[in-house]
Scaffold this motif. Structure first.
Motif, mmCIF file in Angstrom:
data_model
loop_
_atom_site.group_PDB
_atom_site.id
_atom_site.type_symbol
_atom_site.label_atom_id
_atom_site.label_comp_id
_atom_site.label_asym_id
_atom_site.label_seq_id
_atom_site.Cartn_x
_atom_site.Cartn_y
_atom_site.Cartn_z
ATOM 1 N N ILE A 1 0.779 -1.209 0.090
ATOM 2 C CA ILE A 1 0.026 -0.073 -0.034
ATOM 3 C C ILE A 1 0.806 1.200 -0.011
ATOM 4 O O ILE A 1 1.823 1.303 0.647
ATOM 5 N N GLY A 2 0.673 2.167 -1.086
ATOM 6 C CA GLY A 2 1.597 3.238 -1.067
ATOM 7 C C GLY A 2 0.955 4.297 -0.036
ATOM 8 O O GLY A 2 -0.382 4.639 -0.138
ATOM 9 N N ILE A 3 1.787 5.106 0.713
ATOM 10 C CA ILE A 3 1.603 6.121 1.478
ATOM 11 C C ILE A 3 2.300 7.356 1.038
ATOM 12 O O ILE A 3 3.420 7.270 1.086
ATOM 13 N N ILE A 4 1.679 8.514 0.587
ATOM 14 C CA ILE A 4 2.326 9.711 0.266
ATOM 15 C C ILE A 4 1.770 10.713 1.319
ATOM 16 O O ILE A 4 0.622 11.115 1.439
ATOM 17 N N VAL A 5 2.711 11.232 2.152
ATOM 18 C CA VAL A 5 2.392 12.258 2.881
ATOM 19 C C VAL A 5 3.637 13.418 2.769
ATOM 20 O O VAL A 5 4.694 13.118 2.331
ATOM 21 N N PRO A 6 3.152 14.793 3.075
ATOM 22 C CA PRO A 6 4.195 15.885 2.899
ATOM 23 C C PRO A 6 5.600 15.370 3.582
ATOM 24 O O PRO A 6 6.390 15.777 3.013
ATOM 25 N N ASP A 7 5.476 15.023 4.604
ATOM 26 C CA ASP A 7 6.891 14.699 5.461
ATOM 27 C C ASP A 7 6.605 13.500 6.404
ATOM 28 O O ASP A 7 5.899 13.735 7.450
ATOM 29 N N ILE A 8 7.322 12.534 6.209
ATOM 30 C CA ILE A 8 7.107 11.243 6.823
ATOM 31 C C ILE A 8 7.976 11.405 8.337
ATOM 32 O O ILE A 8 7.649 10.619 9.335
ATOM 33 N N THR A 9 8.537 12.377 8.387
ATOM 34 C CA THR A 9 9.370 12.778 9.689
ATOM 35 C C THR A 9 8.277 13.435 10.695
ATOM 36 O O THR A 9 8.951 13.545 11.905
ATOM 37 N N ASN A 10 7.295 14.057 10.294
ATOM 38 C CA ASN A 10 6.406 14.775 10.902
ATOM 39 C C ASN A 10 5.668 13.729 12.113
ATOM 40 O O ASN A 10 5.111 12.779 11.603
ATOM 41 N N SER A 11 5.784 13.836 13.238
ATOM 42 C CA SER A 11 5.171 12.964 14.269
ATOM 43 C C SER A 11 3.601 12.649 13.935
ATOM 44 O O SER A 11 3.079 11.528 14.268
ATOM 45 N N TYR A 12 2.966 13.612 13.667
ATOM 46 C CA TYR A 12 1.588 13.547 13.233
ATOM 47 C C TYR A 12 1.381 12.418 12.102
ATOM 48 O O TYR A 12 0.613 11.354 12.133
ATOM 49 N N PHE A 13 2.036 12.647 11.004
ATOM 50 C CA PHE A 13 2.071 11.562 9.851
ATOM 51 C C PHE A 13 2.707 10.240 10.145
ATOM 52 O O PHE A 13 2.109 9.210 9.799
ATOM 53 N N MET A 14 3.637 10.374 11.048
ATOM 54 C CA MET A 14 4.211 8.988 11.576
ATOM 55 C C MET A 14 3.200 8.082 12.531
ATOM 56 O O MET A 14 3.047 7.051 12.229
ATOM 57 N N GLU A 15 2.278 8.772 13.166
ATOM 58 C CA GLU A 15 1.333 8.255 14.092
ATOM 59 C C GLU A 15 -0.137 7.696 13.164
ATOM 60 O O GLU A 15 -0.523 6.471 13.351
ATOM 61 N N ILE A 16 -0.257 8.418 11.904
ATOM 62 C CA ILE A 16 -1.193 8.261 11.130
ATOM 63 C C ILE A 16 -0.869 6.839 10.360
ATOM 64 O O ILE A 16 -1.558 5.785 10.346
ATOM 65 N N SER A 17 0.507 6.748 10.055
ATOM 66 C CA SER A 17 1.012 5.709 9.506
ATOM 67 C C SER A 17 1.081 4.411 10.048
ATOM 68 O O SER A 17 0.928 3.307 9.478
ATOM 69 N N LYS A 18 1.412 4.660 11.416
ATOM 70 C CA LYS A 18 1.386 3.293 12.512
ATOM 71 C C LYS A 18 0.120 2.853 12.631
ATOM 72 O O LYS A 18 0.126 1.659 12.537
ATOM 73 N N GLY A 19 -0.950 3.704 12.725
ATOM 74 C CA GLY A 19 -2.323 3.387 12.793
ATOM 75 C C GLY A 19 -2.738 2.424 11.499
ATOM 76 O O GLY A 19 -3.354 1.272 11.752
ATOM 77 N N ILE A 20 -2.246 2.881 10.429
ATOM 78 C CA ILE A 20 -2.772 2.252 9.104
ATOM 79 C C ILE A 20 -1.894 0.669 9.169
ATOM 80 O O ILE A 20 -2.541 -0.025 8.951
#
Length: 335
Positions: free
Chosen positions: A64-83
């Motif tokens: 599954i491809g995940i494209i976010v603005p900044d994978i180092t941002n803790s917000y997007f890291m937490e989203i990715s972890k939930g996925i």
């Protein structure tokens, strides 16, 4: 040592390769006896299914491809972890990409994921690639928008969307500063080309105008980065009158704001009060900061996104109407 093949497993178990395949795919169309023989053969030969062969047969990988603005941002890291925690139980893995808020780079990443035959795409878009994203969806590829809608989308989204109530949260955040007696507000906004930037600033404007203020005394349109927060404070300082409070509409920008205020020897909140859209963990290191922040739920948003992905990747749910889920937040304070 050469890896065992599916033909060797079939020969060892004295069944057809089709039966081995059914066992590997947890099909019910296999007798208990045959399933046991295949399982024993797999264990004896240390057989590992080929992900490449599996993806060629199904014309999709289990990525599954995940494209976010900044994978180092803790917000997007937490989203990715939930996925990941949600879809990983079904054998899917994630391929992470950072667009760096760059429309052209995001377009190239979308093309790459398409060429890699990913099973689905999750994207927090930088804007400008709506046609390409919709084209991928129309081709049958499940696409879930996270955090941001496409340009011009509203409640009648054509794609699944998991996002925050940006306008209402920014409104509450700004109103709290106004209630504390601050009228000279500085606003550090994100890019207006993405829905989060537009919606959060609309919430700020609604709050100050209800308070009888036409426009914020200081405004900086940033890029949701630490450097953007630093530049905002520098710009405010050049006006000769620093605002008494700053609303920062992204946690990364808030970190930059804090860095620059401390470098200038200013204290929080006695010199400048801060309200952040998203928690900044470093704020806990400050002495008596009284730093307001919107308590986001990125992990829960990621889990919900994962559930939508699994639903969409099952054939019977692909044609269902798009699902829009908005997360509502509360204000918290670091004391």
């Amino acid at each position: 040592m050469l890896k065992a093949t599916i033909k060797e497993v079939a020969a060892e178990a004295e069944v057809s390769t089709a039966t081995v395949s059914r066992v590997l795919n947890n099909s019910l169309k296999v007798s208990i006896e045959a399933r046991q023989r295949v399982s024993a053969a797999i264990a004896k030969l240390n057989y590992e299914p080929s992900a490449i062969a599996r993806s060629l047969k199904q014309d999709r990988t289990f990525m599954i491809g995940i494209i976010v603005p900044d994978i180092t941002n803790s917000y997007f890291m937490e989203i990715s972890k939930g996925i990941e925690d949600t879809v990983g139980q079904s054998g899917f893995q994630l391929m992470f990409c950072s667009s760096d808020e760059n429309t052209d780079k995001e377009g190239r990443l979308l093309q790459l994921l398409n060429e890699k035959r990913v099973a689905a795409v999750v994207i927090a878009t930088a804007g400008g690639n709506g046609d390409k994203i919709m084209s991928m969806s129309r081709s049958g590829l499940p696409v879930v928008l996270i955090d941001r809608s496409l340009d011009g989308q509203d409640g009648s989204n054509q794609l699944d969307l998991v996002a925050e109530d940006n306008k209402a949260s920014a409104y509450m955040l700004t109103r709290r500063l106004l209630q504390d007696g601050h009228s000279a507000l500085g606003v550090v906004n994100g890019p207006s080309c993405v829905s989060t930037g537009r919606e959060r600033y609309e919430g700020v404007l609604q709050a100050i105008r209800e308070w009888g203020i036409d426009e914020p005394s200081h405004l900086y349109n940033g890029d949701f980065s630490v450097e953007g927060g630093i530049r905002a404070v520098r710009q405010f300082g050049q006006t000769g009158s620093m605002p008494t409070a700053i609303v920062s509409l992204n946690n990364r920008m808030t970190f930059g704001v804090l860095l620059e205020l401390i470098r200038r020897g200013l204290h929080i909140p006695s010199d400048v009060a801060i309200a952040s859209f998203g928690e900044v963990e470093s704020g806990q290191l400050l002495k008596n900061p009284k730093l307001y922040y919107i308590d986001q739920q990125p992990y829960d948003m990621g889990k919900r996104t994962g559930e939508l992905l699994l639903s969409r990747m099952s054939k019977e749910k692909r044609s269902a109407d798009p699902h829009v889920e908005i997360f509502h937040h509360q204000i918290k304070c670091i004391l």
